[in-house]
Each structure stands twice: as C-alpha cells, then as structure tokens.
Design a protein around this motif. Structure first.
Motif, PDB file in Angstrom:
ATOM      1  N   LEU A  46      31.415 -15.279  14.119  1.00  0.00           N
ATOM      2  CA  LEU A  46      32.024 -13.887  14.171  1.00  0.00           C
ATOM      3  C   LEU A  46      32.975 -13.628  13.154  1.00  0.00           C
ATOM      4  O   LEU A  46      33.045 -12.658  12.544  1.00  0.00           O
ATOM      5  CB  LEU A  46      32.814 -14.083  15.293  1.00  0.00           C
ATOM      6  N   GLU A  47      33.996 -14.781  12.717  1.00  0.00           N
ATOM      7  CA  GLU A  47      34.934 -14.478  11.461  1.00  0.00           C
ATOM      8  C   GLU A  47      34.118 -13.997  10.184  1.00  0.00           C
ATOM      9  O   GLU A  47      34.605 -13.529   9.488  1.00  0.00           O
ATOM     10  CB  GLU A  47      35.895 -15.845  11.385  1.00  0.00           C
ATOM     11  N   GLU A  48      32.959 -14.948  10.001  1.00  0.00           N
ATOM     12  CA  GLU A  48      32.291 -14.870   8.843  1.00  0.00           C
ATOM     13  C   GLU A  48      31.673 -13.295   8.846  1.00  0.00           C
ATOM     14  O   GLU A  48      31.648 -12.526   7.887  1.00  0.00           O
ATOM     15  CB  GLU A  48      31.341 -15.749   8.894  1.00  0.00           C
ATOM     16  N   LEU A  49      31.252 -12.876  10.021  1.00  0.00           N
ATOM     17  CA  LEU A  49      30.578 -11.534   9.982  1.00  0.00           C
ATOM     18  C   LEU A  49      31.627 -10.655   9.893  1.00  0.00           C
ATOM     19  O   LEU A  49      31.636  -9.548   8.892  1.00  0.00           O
ATOM     20  CB  LEU A  49      29.871 -11.365  11.316  1.00  0.00           C
ATOM     21  N   GLN A  50      32.664 -10.798  10.401  1.00  0.00           N
ATOM     22  CA  GLN A  50      33.919  -9.627  10.121  1.00  0.00           C
ATOM     23  C   GLN A  50      34.369  -9.668   8.937  1.00  0.00           C
ATOM     24  O   GLN A  50      34.889  -8.560   8.393  1.00  0.00           O
ATOM     25  CB  GLN A  50      35.247 -10.167  11.213  1.00  0.00           C
ATOM     26  N   ALA A  51      34.535 -10.972   8.098  1.00  0.00           N
ATOM     27  CA  ALA A  51      34.700 -10.912   6.892  1.00  0.00           C
ATOM     28  C   ALA A  51      33.634 -10.398   5.895  1.00  0.00           C
ATOM     29  O   ALA A  51      34.165  -9.536   4.868  1.00  0.00           O
ATOM     30  CB  ALA A  51      34.849 -12.479   6.278  1.00  0.00           C
ATOM     31  N   ALA A  55      34.633  -6.815   3.394  1.00  0.00           N
ATOM     32  CA  ALA A  55      34.345  -6.826   2.153  1.00  0.00           C
ATOM     33  C   ALA A  55      32.939  -5.850   1.865  1.00  0.00           C
ATOM     34  O   ALA A  55      32.853  -5.771   0.702  1.00  0.00           O
ATOM     35  CB  ALA A  55      34.014  -8.195   1.865  1.00  0.00           C
ATOM     36  N   GLY A  56      32.607  -5.164   2.734  1.00  0.00           N
ATOM     37  CA  GLY A  56      31.409  -4.233   2.571  1.00  0.00           C
ATOM     38  C   GLY A  56      30.120  -4.701   2.304  1.00  0.00           C
ATOM     39  O   GLY A  56      29.027  -4.162   1.788  1.00  0.00           O
ATOM     40  N   ARG A  57      29.967  -5.919   2.787  1.00  0.00           N
ATOM     41  CA  ARG A  57      28.702  -6.785   2.510  1.00  0.00           C
ATOM     42  C   ARG A  57      27.920  -6.679   3.805  1.00  0.00           C
ATOM     43  O   ARG A  57      28.377  -6.739   4.834  1.00  0.00           O
ATOM     44  CB  ARG A  57      28.579  -8.243   2.111  1.00  0.00           C
ATOM     45  N   VAL A  58      26.740  -6.514   3.786  1.00  0.00           N
ATOM     46  CA  VAL A  58      25.805  -6.435   4.831  1.00  0.00           C
ATOM     47  C   VAL A  58      25.197  -7.960   4.976  1.00  0.00           C
ATOM     48  O   VAL A  58      24.607  -8.541   4.010  1.00  0.00           O
ATOM     49  CB  VAL A  58      24.605  -5.610   4.859  1.00  0.00           C
ATOM     50  N   PRO A  59      25.598  -8.629   6.167  1.00  0.00           N
ATOM     51  CA  PRO A  59      25.125  -9.986   6.342  1.00  0.00           C
ATOM     52  C   PRO A  59      23.648 -10.048   6.367  1.00  0.00           C
ATOM     53  O   PRO A  59      22.979  -9.290   7.103  1.00  0.00           O
ATOM     54  CB  PRO A  59      25.852 -10.579   7.612  1.00  0.00           C
ATOM     55  N   ALA A  60      23.040 -11.166   5.987  1.00  0.00           N
ATOM     56  CA  ALA A  60      21.770 -11.320   5.934  1.00  0.00           C
ATOM     57  C   ALA A  60      21.212 -11.592   7.300  1.00  0.00           C
ATOM     58  O   ALA A  60      22.020 -12.562   7.928  1.00  0.00           O
ATOM     59  CB  ALA A  60      21.204 -12.504   5.096  1.00  0.00           C
ATOM     60  N   PRO A  61      20.287 -11.117   7.925  1.00  0.00           N
ATOM     61  CA  PRO A  61      19.751 -11.581   9.066  1.00  0.00           C
ATOM     62  C   PRO A  61      19.384 -12.995   9.194  1.00  0.00           C
ATOM     63  O   PRO A  61      18.936 -13.722   8.133  1.00  0.00           O
ATOM     64  CB  PRO A  61      18.405 -10.746   9.152  1.00  0.00           C
TER      65      PRO A  61
END
Length: 69
Positions: A46-51, A55-61
């Motif tokens: 969750l912390e990684e996704l929030q970061a 930062a305006g990055r879309v996390p990779a699925p």
C-alpha cells in the motif's frame, strides 16, 4: 477465503479463522505470526502504491491484480 460468500459476516470470519489455523497445523502462535507478516506485506504494498500515485506514476499491474479481474 478470497471470494465473498453468502455467509453472515461472523460466519465468514469464523471460517477464515478456522482455515488460517488449519494452514498452520493448529498452532495459534504460528497463525498469528503469519497474519502479522501478511499484514506487514500488504501495508508495504500500500505504501509503495501511495508513493507511486503521489509521484504521478501508474503502478505496473501485478500478477495478483490480473488474477482478481
């Protein structure tokens, strides 16, 4: 445990507890430890996704995300 069921909330939680305990061969201490570890992992994710969102990055699925779809 991953799919919602038609059981009342308490029954679902009781069943989930029984399953977790069974996966740890009835050892309650091991069950609690496994649940704490799983919770820490999810908090980290969750912390990684929030970061990434901040930062305006879309996390990779992830593989898990594609399985849920």
């Amino acid at each position: 445990m991953s799919a919602p069921s038609s059981l009342p909330e308490n029954s679902r939680y009781d069943q989930a507890c029984d399953q977790a305990i069974a996966m740890c061969d009835g050892n309650l201490r091991s069950t609690i430890k496994a649940l704490i570890m799983a919770n820490e992992y999810l908090e980290s994710e969750l912390e990684e996704l929030q970061a990434a969102i901040t930062a305006g990055r879309v996390p990779a699925p992830t593989h898990a995300a594609s399985d849920a779809a």
